[in-house]
Design a protein around this motif. Sequence first.
Motif, mmCIF file in Angstrom:
data_model
loop_
_atom_site.group_PDB
_atom_site.id
_atom_site.type_symbol
_atom_site.label_atom_id
_atom_site.label_comp_id
_atom_site.label_asym_id
_atom_site.label_seq_id
_atom_site.Cartn_x
_atom_site.Cartn_y
_atom_site.Cartn_z
ATOM 1 N N ASN A 151 0.809 -1.220 0.000
ATOM 2 C CA ASN A 151 0.000 0.000 0.000
ATOM 3 C C ASN A 151 0.836 1.261 0.000
ATOM 4 O O ASN A 151 0.482 2.261 -0.643
ATOM 5 C CB ASN A 151 -0.934 0.005 1.217
ATOM 6 C CG ASN A 151 -1.860 1.206 1.195
ATOM 7 O OD1 ASN A 151 -2.708 1.328 0.312
ATOM 8 N ND2 ASN A 151 -1.709 2.108 2.154
ATOM 9 N N GLU A 152 1.970 1.236 0.701
ATOM 10 C CA GLU A 152 2.795 2.452 0.750
ATOM 11 C C GLU A 152 3.378 2.818 -0.613
ATOM 12 O O GLU A 152 3.771 3.969 -0.842
ATOM 13 C CB GLU A 152 3.921 2.321 1.786
ATOM 14 C CG GLU A 152 4.844 1.134 1.606
ATOM 15 C CD GLU A 152 4.407 -0.083 2.425
ATOM 16 O OE1 GLU A 152 5.298 -0.889 2.774
ATOM 17 O OE2 GLU A 152 3.201 -0.218 2.705
ATOM 18 N N GLU A 153 3.431 1.857 -1.539
ATOM 19 C CA GLU A 153 3.895 2.160 -2.894
ATOM 20 C C GLU A 153 2.750 2.601 -3.804
ATOM 21 O O GLU A 153 2.974 3.253 -4.823
ATOM 22 C CB GLU A 153 4.592 0.936 -3.497
ATOM 23 C CG GLU A 153 5.890 0.572 -2.795
ATOM 24 C CD GLU A 153 6.602 -0.604 -3.438
ATOM 25 O OE1 GLU A 153 6.104 -1.110 -4.471
ATOM 26 O OE2 GLU A 153 7.647 -1.010 -2.911
ATOM 27 N N LEU A 154 1.538 2.254 -3.431
ATOM 28 C CA LEU A 154 0.360 2.643 -4.209
ATOM 29 C C LEU A 154 -0.155 4.017 -3.801
ATOM 30 O O LEU A 154 -0.724 4.745 -4.610
ATOM 31 C CB LEU A 154 -0.762 1.624 -4.004
ATOM 32 C CG LEU A 154 -0.555 0.244 -4.612
ATOM 33 C CD1 LEU A 154 -1.633 -0.702 -4.121
ATOM 34 C CD2 LEU A 154 -0.565 0.326 -6.133
ATOM 35 N N SER A 155 0.032 4.364 -2.559
ATOM 36 C CA SER A 155 -0.570 5.562 -1.970
ATOM 37 C C SER A 155 0.387 6.748 -2.028
ATOM 38 O O SER A 155 1.613 6.594 -2.046
ATOM 39 C CB SER A 155 -0.930 5.277 -0.516
ATOM 40 O OG SER A 155 -1.298 6.440 0.168
ATOM 41 N N CYS A 156 -0.183 7.939 -2.058
ATOM 42 C CA CYS A 156 0.618 9.153 -1.850
ATOM 43 C C CYS A 156 0.030 9.963 -0.700
ATOM 44 O O CYS A 156 0.244 11.166 -0.591
ATOM 45 C CB CYS A 156 0.705 9.993 -3.125
ATOM 46 S SG CYS A 156 -0.876 10.680 -3.699
ATOM 47 N N ALA A 157 -0.721 9.274 0.167
ATOM 48 C CA ALA A 157 -1.452 9.936 1.243
ATOM 49 C C ALA A 157 -0.542 10.742 2.160
ATOM 50 O O ALA A 157 -0.927 11.798 2.673
ATOM 51 C CB ALA A 157 -2.227 8.890 2.067
#
Length: 323
Positions: free
Chosen positions: A301-307
């Motif tokens: 998820n940390e590679e998919l997200s830019c949150a």
Amino acid sequence: MKMKNGSVAMTLTVALVLALAVSLANGDESEKVIVKKVKGKKVCIKGWECSTWSKFCCNETISDYFQVYQFENFFSKRNTPVAHAVGFWDYQSFITATVKYQPLGFGTTGTKLDKMKEICAFLAHVGCKTSCGYGVATGGPLAWGLCYNHEMSPSQSYCDDSYKYTYPCTPGADYYGRGAIPIYWNYNYGATGEALKADLLNHPEYIEQNATLAFEAAIWKWMTPVKKSQPSAHDAFVGNWKPTKNDTLSKRGPNFGTTMNILYGESVCGQGDIDAMNNIVSHYLYYLDLLGVGREQAGPNEELSCAEQKAFNPNTAPSAASS
């Protein structure tokens, strides 16, 4: 002269479309790879689709692994009667638009899996930004990409007079959102038009009249950094970019999440788990599944997200969300 640029772009589009038709008729003949060495390195050309000498043309081209039926699966609701751009978008226009960029690595970088993931990533932005899907839409909200080719109810003309010496607004022209990754504002139409050799500053309507040009503008944006010191979305996604210490501290890495940062900045990124970000990610996962890659290949998820990412260019002009 203004019309001449538009005519040149249209002529090139027609020529490429004819080339595609001939290649489909000729079958394998159009896929012949020609190889030579330049300074000890292998470069190739491969038919009409990858016709500039390049190391990337030694690989599979996009049509080798992404074909008409897959495009139709991705955008299965775009020609339903309630869509707003019925008959505009098609596979042929997309493939024709890629011709300039496949020799530069668009959809031709890395392994076959890498290539497929990049096409899914790029089209995730396209699908999300042109979708008219909603929660209870027939086929699900992710099936409605390419429903639009322009903003339906512009709130303004998107003319920024501070660019009057470089990209002056043309009287009567409106620079509202148009295209596969919508273009907004006079300066973005001007810069895109210069790159594509089409007079978009005087004729922004060309984007909603020519699907190949609309796709080409989106691919150019994907392949081009906002600033020379920053990566393009392509370079961030395929791993050509090496983050600095400051990038790492800002949670920016060579991954899908960073493509959203590059394309939309703080309107999508650094805002936590918001719908504007999650919708793009959902399209990416959906397309990975449809192409047979599988969402498990998307990474954590940390590679998919830019949150939690800090924007590359914070506090930019009001067009940052869609420029």
